[in-house]
Structure formats: structure tokens, C-alpha cells
Design a protein around this motif. Structure first.
Motif, PDB file in Angstrom:
ATOM      1  N   GLY A 118       6.346   0.176   6.808  1.00  0.00           N
ATOM      2  CA  GLY A 118       5.214  -0.459   6.930  1.00  0.00           C
ATOM      3  C   GLY A 118       4.184   0.587   6.896  1.00  0.00           C
ATOM      4  O   GLY A 118       4.133   1.571   7.030  1.00  0.00           O
ATOM      5  N   TYR A 119       2.851  -0.273   6.986  1.00  0.00           N
ATOM      6  CA  TYR A 119       1.444   0.410   6.968  1.00  0.00           C
ATOM      7  C   TYR A 119       0.495  -0.288   7.868  1.00  0.00           C
ATOM      8  O   TYR A 119       0.466  -1.536   7.675  1.00  0.00           O
ATOM      9  CB  TYR A 119       0.831   0.838   5.633  1.00  0.00           C
ATOM     10  N   TYR A 120      -0.238   0.613   8.851  1.00  0.00           N
ATOM     11  CA  TYR A 120      -0.931  -0.057   9.789  1.00  0.00           C
ATOM     12  C   TYR A 120      -2.399   0.731   9.482  1.00  0.00           C
ATOM     13  O   TYR A 120      -2.366   2.085   9.718  1.00  0.00           O
ATOM     14  CB  TYR A 120      -0.487   0.032  11.199  1.00  0.00           C
ATOM     15  N   GLY A 121      -3.517   0.089   9.201  1.00  0.00           N
ATOM     16  CA  GLY A 121      -4.760   0.901   9.159  1.00  0.00           C
ATOM     17  C   GLY A 121      -5.808  -0.134   9.252  1.00  0.00           C
ATOM     18  O   GLY A 121      -5.872  -1.226   8.441  1.00  0.00           O
ATOM     19  N   LEU A 122      -6.923   0.186  10.086  1.00  0.00           N
ATOM     20  CA  LEU A 122      -7.970  -0.737  10.177  1.00  0.00           C
ATOM     21  C   LEU A 122      -9.219   0.115   9.924  1.00  0.00           C
ATOM     22  O   LEU A 122      -9.227   1.450   9.937  1.00  0.00           O
ATOM     23  CB  LEU A 122      -8.295  -1.301  11.642  1.00  0.00           C
ATOM     24  N   SER A 123     -10.360  -0.613   9.279  1.00  0.00           N
ATOM     25  CA  SER A 123     -11.431   0.212   9.095  1.00  0.00           C
ATOM     26  C   SER A 123     -11.334   1.145   8.181  1.00  0.00           C
ATOM     27  O   SER A 123     -10.854   1.092   7.003  1.00  0.00           O
ATOM     28  CB  SER A 123     -12.305   1.015  10.550  1.00  0.00           C
ATOM     29  N   GLN A 124     -11.652   2.449   8.305  1.00  0.00           N
ATOM     30  CA  GLN A 124     -11.298   3.492   7.102  1.00  0.00           C
ATOM     31  C   GLN A 124      -9.498   3.667   6.791  1.00  0.00           C
ATOM     32  O   GLN A 124      -9.148   3.552   5.705  1.00  0.00           O
ATOM     33  CB  GLN A 124     -11.683   5.017   7.591  1.00  0.00           C
ATOM     34  N   GLY A 125      -8.908   3.236   8.058  1.00  0.00           N
ATOM     35  CA  GLY A 125      -7.458   3.080   7.552  1.00  0.00           C
ATOM     36  C   GLY A 125      -7.151   1.874   6.779  1.00  0.00           C
ATOM     37  O   GLY A 125      -6.333   1.931   6.275  1.00  0.00           O
ATOM     38  N   GLY A 126      -8.011   0.994   6.980  1.00  0.00           N
ATOM     39  CA  GLY A 126      -8.013  -0.382   6.272  1.00  0.00           C
ATOM     40  C   GLY A 126      -8.330  -0.030   4.539  1.00  0.00           C
ATOM     41  O   GLY A 126      -7.715  -0.592   3.636  1.00  0.00           O
ATOM     42  N   GLU A 127      -9.243   0.852   4.707  1.00  0.00           N
ATOM     43  CA  GLU A 127      -9.929   1.087   3.300  1.00  0.00           C
ATOM     44  C   GLU A 127      -8.644   1.964   2.561  1.00  0.00           C
ATOM     45  O   GLU A 127      -8.622   1.491   1.292  1.00  0.00           O
ATOM     46  CB  GLU A 127     -11.311   1.914   3.306  1.00  0.00           C
ATOM     47  N   MET A 128      -8.297   2.600   3.038  1.00  0.00           N
ATOM     48  CA  MET A 128      -7.570   3.694   2.468  1.00  0.00           C
ATOM     49  C   MET A 128      -6.073   2.837   2.480  1.00  0.00           C
ATOM     50  O   MET A 128      -5.155   3.036   1.354  1.00  0.00           O
ATOM     51  CB  MET A 128      -7.093   5.116   3.295  1.00  0.00           C
ATOM     52  N   GLY A 129      -5.682   2.036   3.002  1.00  0.00           N
ATOM     53  CA  GLY A 129      -4.366   1.349   3.128  1.00  0.00           C
ATOM     54  C   GLY A 129      -4.535   0.557   2.087  1.00  0.00           C
ATOM     55  O   GLY A 129      -3.175   0.202   1.276  1.00  0.00           O
ATOM     56  N   ILE A 130      -5.497  -0.361   1.587  1.00  0.00           N
ATOM     57  CA  ILE A 130      -5.354  -1.261   0.684  1.00  0.00           C
ATOM     58  C   ILE A 130      -5.077  -0.340  -0.539  1.00  0.00           C
ATOM     59  O   ILE A 130      -4.149  -0.841  -1.432  1.00  0.00           O
ATOM     60  CB  ILE A 130      -6.873  -1.885   0.572  1.00  0.00           C
ATOM     61  N   ARG A 131      -5.787   0.699  -0.789  1.00  0.00           N
ATOM     62  CA  ARG A 131      -5.702   1.444  -2.064  1.00  0.00           C
ATOM     63  C   ARG A 131      -4.085   2.067  -1.962  1.00  0.00           C
ATOM     64  O   ARG A 131      -3.351   2.080  -3.019  1.00  0.00           O
ATOM     65  CB  ARG A 131      -6.397   2.715  -2.109  1.00  0.00           C
ATOM     66  N   LEU A 132      -3.641   2.545  -0.757  1.00  0.00           N
ATOM     67  CA  LEU A 132      -2.161   2.805  -0.731  1.00  0.00           C
ATOM     68  C   LEU A 132      -1.110   1.850  -0.974  1.00  0.00           C
ATOM     69  O   LEU A 132      -0.118   2.091  -1.884  1.00  0.00           O
ATOM     70  CB  LEU A 132      -1.814   3.625   0.715  1.00  0.00           C
ATOM     71  N   VAL A 133      -1.432   0.769  -0.291  1.00  0.00           N
ATOM     72  CA  VAL A 133      -0.430  -0.195  -0.409  1.00  0.00           C
ATOM     73  C   VAL A 133      -0.320  -0.828  -1.830  1.00  0.00           C
ATOM     74  O   VAL A 133       0.739  -1.077  -2.457  1.00  0.00           O
ATOM     75  CB  VAL A 133      -0.616  -1.431   0.666  1.00  0.00           C
ATOM     76  N   ALA A 134      -1.381  -0.857  -2.591  1.00  0.00           N
ATOM     77  CA  ALA A 134      -1.374  -1.368  -3.800  1.00  0.00           C
ATOM     78  C   ALA A 134      -0.779  -0.279  -4.809  1.00  0.00           C
ATOM     79  O   ALA A 134      -0.176  -0.900  -5.631  1.00  0.00           O
ATOM     80  CB  ALA A 134      -2.894  -1.437  -4.373  1.00  0.00           C
ATOM     81  N   ALA A 135      -0.675   0.885  -4.455  1.00  0.00           N
ATOM     82  CA  ALA A 135      -0.050   1.981  -5.358  1.00  0.00           C
ATOM     83  C   ALA A 135       1.396   2.330  -4.949  1.00  0.00           C
ATOM     84  O   ALA A 135       2.066   2.955  -5.725  1.00  0.00           O
ATOM     85  CB  ALA A 135      -1.058   3.031  -5.199  1.00  0.00           C
ATOM     86  N   GLU A 136       1.688   1.938  -3.810  1.00  0.00           N
ATOM     87  CA  GLU A 136       2.997   2.434  -3.304  1.00  0.00           C
ATOM     88  C   GLU A 136       4.152   1.433  -2.861  1.00  0.00           C
ATOM     89  O   GLU A 136       3.992   0.560  -2.048  1.00  0.00           O
ATOM     90  CB  GLU A 136       2.791   3.196  -2.019  1.00  0.00           C
ATOM     91  N   PRO A 137       4.961   1.324  -3.978  1.00  0.00           N
ATOM     92  CA  PRO A 137       5.966   0.065  -3.858  1.00  0.00           C
ATOM     93  C   PRO A 137       7.020   0.196  -2.723  1.00  0.00           C
ATOM     94  O   PRO A 137       7.648  -0.904  -2.063  1.00  0.00           O
ATOM     95  CB  PRO A 137       6.782   0.053  -5.081  1.00  0.00           C
ATOM     96  N   ARG A 138       7.277   1.387  -2.154  1.00  0.00           N
ATOM     97  CA  ARG A 138       7.948   1.603  -1.076  1.00  0.00           C
ATOM     98  C   ARG A 138       7.674   0.853   0.407  1.00  0.00           C
ATOM     99  O   ARG A 138       8.172   0.572   1.195  1.00  0.00           O
ATOM    100  CB  ARG A 138       8.235   3.168  -0.570  1.00  0.00           C
ATOM    101  N   ILE A 139       6.095   0.654   0.307  1.00  0.00           N
ATOM    102  CA  ILE A 139       5.571  -0.115   1.473  1.00  0.00           C
ATOM    103  C   ILE A 139       5.797  -1.650   1.431  1.00  0.00           C
ATOM    104  O   ILE A 139       5.374  -2.121   0.457  1.00  0.00           O
ATOM    105  CB  ILE A 139       4.218   0.373   1.715  1.00  0.00           C
ATOM    106  N   THR A 140       6.507  -2.265   2.331  1.00  0.00           N
ATOM    107  CA  THR A 140       6.958  -3.767   2.471  1.00  0.00           C
ATOM    108  C   THR A 140       6.227  -4.566   3.291  1.00  0.00           C
ATOM    109  O   THR A 140       6.362  -5.911   3.237  1.00  0.00           O
ATOM    110  CB  THR A 140       8.345  -3.794   2.705  1.00  0.00           C
ATOM    111  N   ALA A 141       5.304  -4.292   4.036  1.00  0.00           N
ATOM    112  CA  ALA A 141       4.408  -5.249   5.253  1.00  0.00           C
ATOM    113  C   ALA A 141       3.328  -4.054   5.575  1.00  0.00           C
ATOM    114  O   ALA A 141       3.562  -2.905   5.688  1.00  0.00           O
ATOM    115  CB  ALA A 141       5.600  -5.418   6.288  1.00  0.00           C
ATOM    116  N   ALA A 142       2.119  -4.656   5.726  1.00  0.00           N
ATOM    117  CA  ALA A 142       1.119  -4.123   6.293  1.00  0.00           C
ATOM    118  C   ALA A 142       0.342  -4.793   6.970  1.00  0.00           C
ATOM    119  O   ALA A 142      -0.004  -6.094   7.083  1.00  0.00           O
ATOM    120  CB  ALA A 142       0.164  -3.613   5.165  1.00  0.00           C
TER     121      ALA A 142
END
Length: 225
Positions: A118-142
Motif C-alpha cells: 500500500g501507499y499513503y501520502g498527502l500534500s506532496q506525498g499525494g502529488e508524488m503518490g499519484i505519480r508512483l501509484v500510476a507507474a507501479e503495479p505492485r501497489i494495490t491500495a492507496a
């Protein structure tokens, strides 16, 4: 930083936590999430510093862009092109670093390579998280949020995993309309918007409890399939 339960053995679900802008991997916004994820669910939790923060060396281009943003803010002017340029500069290094970190973590006996992530991120963590989650198929919930960058809509559309999205109704930096537009762009069939009154830095503490339940539901707990 990697947190695991005391005397833990064997593989377990993993949650990656992205910190906010200008913060670092050991700050309270990370610790306040990591501790309950480990204690309540038996997860492994990891956090890394973004370029130019925490234990990482200073980053000249990031410093330059931050100085521009601070000057414009002091003058009461909009952020202008410096803001998307800053986000892109950070992401170009941080997203690959997260993927390299995940590669290394999955080689550890206490994490394993067959457990949900899973991935957790708000604010900059959310900005980076959307990019990461879109690119990383191993992440299954965010859990994402506190961000409404219009340039992220294409990335958001590629996200199809379950998402819990956090919105502060009176957020001075991310107007509600732009945040809701980004939420709407998410390609997930299971997505939930949590909207609370208050400013950017006033996310209610009960949202941490909600994220614990969210990850337990979608990642399971240590020892479960």
C-alpha cells in the motif's frame, strides 16, 4: 526507515509512506501513521526522504524553485510555473527512488516479494503518490489527497486500485474544486472521498484510524493471505 513489529518473523504486507513538502522521513506526520499500521495490523512500513530533505544532500534546483515560490507568496502573487516545475523536479528522482527502495524491501525476510503493498501520502506525498501509484503495479491500495494539481489528471486516470482520498474543505493551497476534479479523474472503481472542514494542516486524527481500516481491508494483516 523501516518499521516492523517487535520480534516479527516472516513476510507481511508493506505500506510506503510519502512525507509532506519540506518535511522528512522521521517527522510526526510519518510516525503517527507508521506506528498504528505496525501495531494494529502487523504491517511493515517504510519511508524515504525526498530529494533535498532529511538525510539527503541539498538539491540546488529544488532550492532555487522553492526560493521563487517563497518570493511570490510573500508578494501575494500566484505560484506560477515554478510550482509544477518543482513537482516535476522532485518526482523525476523520487519516483524511481521509491521503486528501487521497493525492490530492496521485497528481498527482506520481514517483507517478502509476494505480499500486498500500500501507499499513503498527502500534500506532496499525494502529488508524488499519484505519480508512483500510476507507474507501479505492485501497489494495490492507496490513501492519497490534499492535492489538486491539474497536470496529474492523466496519471490519476491510470490508477485503478482502491483509493481513499482526503480533502480539507478550507484548504488554502489546494482549492476544493481542483481536489474533487482530481478525485473524479481517478480510474478506480472503488474510491472514497473524505471531506473535512478545516485548513490544509488540520486533517482530523480520526482519518488515521480510517486509513488503518482501509489498509487492513485491502492488504489483509500479517499472516493472512
Amino acid at each position: 526507515m523501516l518499521w516492523t513489529p517487535i520480534a516479527s518473523t516472516g513476510p507481511r504486507p508493506l505500506v510506503l509512506i510519502g512525507h509532506g513538502g519540506g518535511q522528512h522521513k522521521k517527522e510526526w506526520g510519518v510516525l503517527s501513521r507508521a506506528i498504528p499500521y505496525v501495531a494494529s495490523c502487523g504491517f511493515a512500513v517504510a519511508a524515504i526522504d525526498a530529494p533535498g530533505t532529511g538525510d539527503r544532500p541539498e538539491h540546488a534546483e529544488i532550492q532555487r524553485l522553492v526560493a521563487i515560490l517563497q518570493e511570490r507568496e510573500a508578494a501575494g502573487e500566484p505560484a506560477g510555473p515554478a510550482w509544477p516545475a518543482l513537482c516535476e523536479t522532485v518526482a523525476s528522482q523520487l519516483v524511481p527512488d521509491w521503486q528501487t527502495t521497493l525492490d530492496a524491501l521485497q528481498k527482506l525476510d520481514s517483507v517478502g516479494d509476494n505480499q500486498p503493498v500500500g501507499y499513503y501520502g498527502l500534500s506532496q506525498g499525494g502529488e508524488m503518490g499519484i505519480r508512483l501509484v500510476a507507474a507501479e503495479p505492485r501497489i494495490t491500495a492507496a490513501v492519497l489527497g490534499l492535492i489538486g494539481s491539474e497536470w496529474l489528471t492523466d496519471d490519476a486516470a491510470r490508477i485503478t486500485i482502491p483509493v481513499e482520498f482526503v480533502l480539507q474543505w478550507d484548504d488554502e493551497g489546494s482549492p476544493r474544486d481542483s481536489v474533487m476534479k482530481l478525485f473524479d479523474a481517478l480510474g478506480s472503481t472503488e474510491k472514497t472521498l473524505h471531506a473535512n472542514p478545516g485548513s490544509h494542516y488540520r486533517v482530523p486524527s480520526f482519518e488515521i484510524d480510517s486509513s488503518v481500516r482501509f489498509f487492513a481491508r485491502h492488504l489483509g494483516t500479517a499472516g493472512s493471505s
